[in-house]
Design an enzyme around this catalytic site. Structure first.
Site, PDB file in Angstrom:
ATOM      1  N   ASP A 175      38.195  40.396  39.346  1.00 25.12           N
ATOM      2  CA  ASP A 175      38.855  40.949  38.156  1.00 25.12           C
ATOM      3  C   ASP A 175      38.412  42.389  37.883  1.00 25.12           C
ATOM      4  O   ASP A 175      38.442  42.843  36.752  1.00 25.12           O
ATOM      5  CB  ASP A 175      38.560  40.067  36.934  1.00 25.12           C
ATOM      6  CG  ASP A 175      37.075  39.858  36.698  1.00 25.12           C
ATOM      7  OD1 ASP A 175      36.266  40.306  37.532  1.00 25.12           O
ATOM      8  OD2 ASP A 175      36.725  39.246  35.672  1.00 25.12           O
ATOM      9  N   LYS A 195      23.365  40.675  29.384  1.00 23.65           N
ATOM     10  CA  LYS A 195      23.836  40.927  28.015  1.00 23.65           C
ATOM     11  C   LYS A 195      22.717  41.176  26.989  1.00 23.65           C
ATOM     12  O   LYS A 195      22.575  40.422  26.015  1.00 23.65           O
ATOM     13  CB  LYS A 195      24.740  39.780  27.549  1.00 23.65           C
ATOM     14  CG  LYS A 195      25.932  39.573  28.481  1.00 23.65           C
ATOM     15  CD  LYS A 195      26.929  38.580  27.948  1.00 23.65           C
ATOM     16  CE  LYS A 195      28.164  38.464  28.815  1.00 23.65           C
ATOM     17  NZ  LYS A 195      27.998  38.020  30.180  1.00 23.65           N
ATOM     18  N   ASP A 237      36.490  46.275  34.326  1.00 22.68           N
ATOM     19  CA  ASP A 237      36.615  44.825  34.432  1.00 22.68           C
ATOM     20  C   ASP A 237      37.773  44.455  33.497  1.00 22.68           C
ATOM     21  O   ASP A 237      37.721  44.783  32.313  1.00 22.68           O
ATOM     22  CB  ASP A 237      35.255  44.291  33.955  1.00 22.68           C
ATOM     23  CG  ASP A 237      35.224  42.821  33.638  1.00 22.68           C
ATOM     24  OD1 ASP A 237      36.284  42.202  33.526  1.00 22.68           O
ATOM     25  OD2 ASP A 237      34.107  42.299  33.490  1.00 22.68           O
TER      26      ASP A 237
HETATM   27  P1  GTP Z   1      36.504  34.255  30.689  1.00 19.55           P
HETATM   28  O1  GTP Z   1      36.816  32.787  30.558  1.00 19.55           O
HETATM   29  O2  GTP Z   1      37.446  35.104  29.884  1.00 19.55           O
HETATM   30  O3  GTP Z   1      35.055  34.592  30.486  1.00 19.55           O
HETATM   31  O4  GTP Z   1      36.841  34.712  32.201  1.00 19.55           O
HETATM   32  P2  GTP Z   1      36.364  34.136  33.635  1.00 19.55           P
HETATM   33  O5  GTP Z   1      36.479  32.660  33.653  1.00 19.55           O
HETATM   34  O6  GTP Z   1      37.143  34.865  34.680  1.00 19.55           O
HETATM   35  O7  GTP Z   1      34.828  34.527  33.721  1.00 19.55           O
HETATM   36  P3  GTP Z   1      34.182  35.911  34.144  1.00 19.55           P
HETATM   37  O8  GTP Z   1      35.027  37.051  33.666  1.00 19.55           O
HETATM   38  O9  GTP Z   1      32.765  35.908  33.751  1.00 19.55           O
HETATM   39  O10 GTP Z   1      34.248  35.810  35.738  1.00 19.55           O
HETATM   40  C1  GTP Z   1      33.912  36.866  36.613  1.00 19.55           C
HETATM   41  C2  GTP Z   1      34.564  36.572  37.958  1.00 19.55           C
HETATM   42  O11 GTP Z   1      34.076  35.344  38.484  1.00 19.55           O
HETATM   43  C3  GTP Z   1      36.077  36.429  37.857  1.00 19.55           C
HETATM   44  O12 GTP Z   1      36.661  37.037  38.980  1.00 19.55           O
HETATM   45  C4  GTP Z   1      36.277  34.925  37.839  1.00 19.55           C
HETATM   46  O13 GTP Z   1      37.532  34.524  38.392  1.00 19.55           O
HETATM   47  C5  GTP Z   1      35.136  34.428  38.704  1.00 19.55           C
HETATM   48  N1  GTP Z   1      34.668  33.088  38.296  1.00 19.55           N
HETATM   49  C6  GTP Z   1      34.159  32.728  37.072  1.00 19.55           C
HETATM   50  N2  GTP Z   1      33.833  31.420  37.081  1.00 19.55           N
HETATM   51  C7  GTP Z   1      34.147  30.948  38.311  1.00 19.55           C
HETATM   52  C8  GTP Z   1      34.037  29.649  38.946  1.00 19.55           C
HETATM   53  O14 GTP Z   1      33.585  28.658  38.372  1.00 19.55           O
HETATM   54  N3  GTP Z   1      34.468  29.563  40.242  1.00 19.55           N
HETATM   55  C9  GTP Z   1      34.975  30.630  40.931  1.00 19.55           C
HETATM   56  N4  GTP Z   1      35.378  30.447  42.189  1.00 19.55           N
HETATM   57  N5  GTP Z   1      35.092  31.865  40.369  1.00 19.55           N
HETATM   58  C10 GTP Z   1      34.672  32.004  39.080  1.00 19.55           C
END
Ligand code: GTP
Length: 326
Positions: free
Chosen positions: A106, A157, A216
């Site tokens: 992202d 954080k 991001d």
């Molecule tokens: P929020 O629910 O809004 O916090 O977003 P998010 O679920 O995408 O979490 P975050 O922005 O912290 O994730 C950072 C990156 O890690 C993103 O590209 C997510 O798609 C990926 N990511 C987060 N959790 C997982 C997971 O459980 N499995 C995988 N494969 N990718 C994850």
């Protein structure tokens, strides 16, 4: 060069748009963000990528298929979300023979992956984190440096006052297969909170400073901002899918409109994201809102900042105080 892309998150902060579409397929200038990553990886000589998925998998597979920009794609499916560390362990059969990259799916950036990998190989560290500078590091993982870009401490954080620097984790790492020994199998693990601090304690964590554009897209404001990075020539431009119909006298400023939406006459839409297949009437003013797919907004309506409308709702009255319409 191999890369694992983390694209399995639920993207709750981008709801309701992320209910139907995974964040990695959110368009920037009508091209999904993941394609910017894959294109950049391809330019750096990457031939194989592992897509770590668990949410809206069919949509992702349908869009990306088995190969993109000359990169062979493997899908590594989690039965339950494994966080940002567990997916690396799950995909270990692809990753155990050489150094590899892990990227958050992202992030829009122009990181030179080849230079990162070279730096990592010279470092001989277990992990080399790409670092970027921000004004307020309190939403991010922040580092304290030792000598020669060694990372002494990794703090997730912190408050603005407690942050040890303004260099943050840019969500792009070069890793040695030794990292696999630090991640238990079949467990949800945060690589940032549970693995990097341990590596810092053991002097196995280095930084790679990146000075280019970085964002991001995890929250609506930053998703809007990412378009501005790509459109520096025209500051108030919007990103509108070519299939969108726009009536006479409508102004659309700093906004993103997804495909097949129709917008009536004399509207003013500012700092707003509107999903696909929406019908927006006439004489409407929308500021700072997120409108889900398939929403209808009737004529003569004002929608104020902070409002989020869930997919397929019909809005028949003005929303003067921000709320979620579910
Ligand atoms: P929020 O629910 O809004 O916090 O977003 P998010 O679920 O995408 O979490 P975050 O922005 O912290 O994730 C950072 C990156 O890690 C993103 O590209 C997510 O798609 C990926 N990511 C987060 N959790 C997982 C997971 O459980 N499995 C995988 N494969 N990718 C994850």
């Amino acid at each position: 060069m191999k890369a694992l892309l983390l694209i399995g998150g639920l993207a709750t902060r981008l709801r309701p748009l992320s209910l139907n579409r995974p964040k990695c397929l959110f368009p920037l200038q009508n091209k999904p963000i993941i394609e910017y990553l894959l294109e950049n990886l391809s330019n750096a000589g990457c031939k194989e990528a592992i897509l770590a998925v668990n949410n809206l998998v069919d949509t992702i597979e349908r869009h990306l298929g088995e190969e993109k920009y000359g990169i062979k794609l493997h899908y590594s499916l989690e039965e339950t979300p494994l966080g940002t560390g567990g997916p690396v362990k799950l995909a270990q059969k692809y990753l155990c023979d050489d150094d590899f990259l892990v990227l958050n799916g992202d992030i829009l950036s122009f990181i030179d992956y080849r230079a990162l990998m070279n730096k990592h190989k010279n470092n001989k560290s277990t992990a080399t984190l790409t670092l970027t500078q921000v004004k307020d590091p309190s939403r991010f993982g922040v580092v304290r440096f030792g000598s020669n870009d060694a990372i002494k401490e990794f703090v997730e954080k912190p408050t603005k006052e407690e942050a040890p620097s303004n260099w943050i984790n840019a969500g792009c790492y070069a890793l040695n297969p030794e990292i696999l020994d630090y991640i238990p199998a079949d467990k949800k693990i945060s690589i940032e909170r549970e693995v990097f601090p341990k590596l810092a304690d053991e002097n196995k964590l280095k930084g790679y400073r990146y000075y280019g554009e970085w964002i991001d897209i995890g929250v609506p404001d930053d998703y809007l901002q990412a378009h501005k990075i790509l459109q520096t020539k025209n500051e108030r431009a919007s990103s509108i899918h070519p299939s969108v119909k726009i009536g006479i006298g409508s102004k659309i400023l700093d906004s993103i409109i997804w495909e097949n939406t129709s917008i009536g006459n004399t509207n003013e839409i500012t700092d707003t994201i509107i999903g696909a297949n929406c019908i927006i009437g006439d004489r409407i003013k929308i500021t700072g809102a997120v409108i889900g797919d398939g929403v209808t907004i009737k004529n003569d309506i004002i929608i104020s900042t902070g409002t989020r409308v869930w997919p397929n709702k019909i809005v028949e009255a003005s929303i003067v105080e921000a709320k979620e319409i579910k």
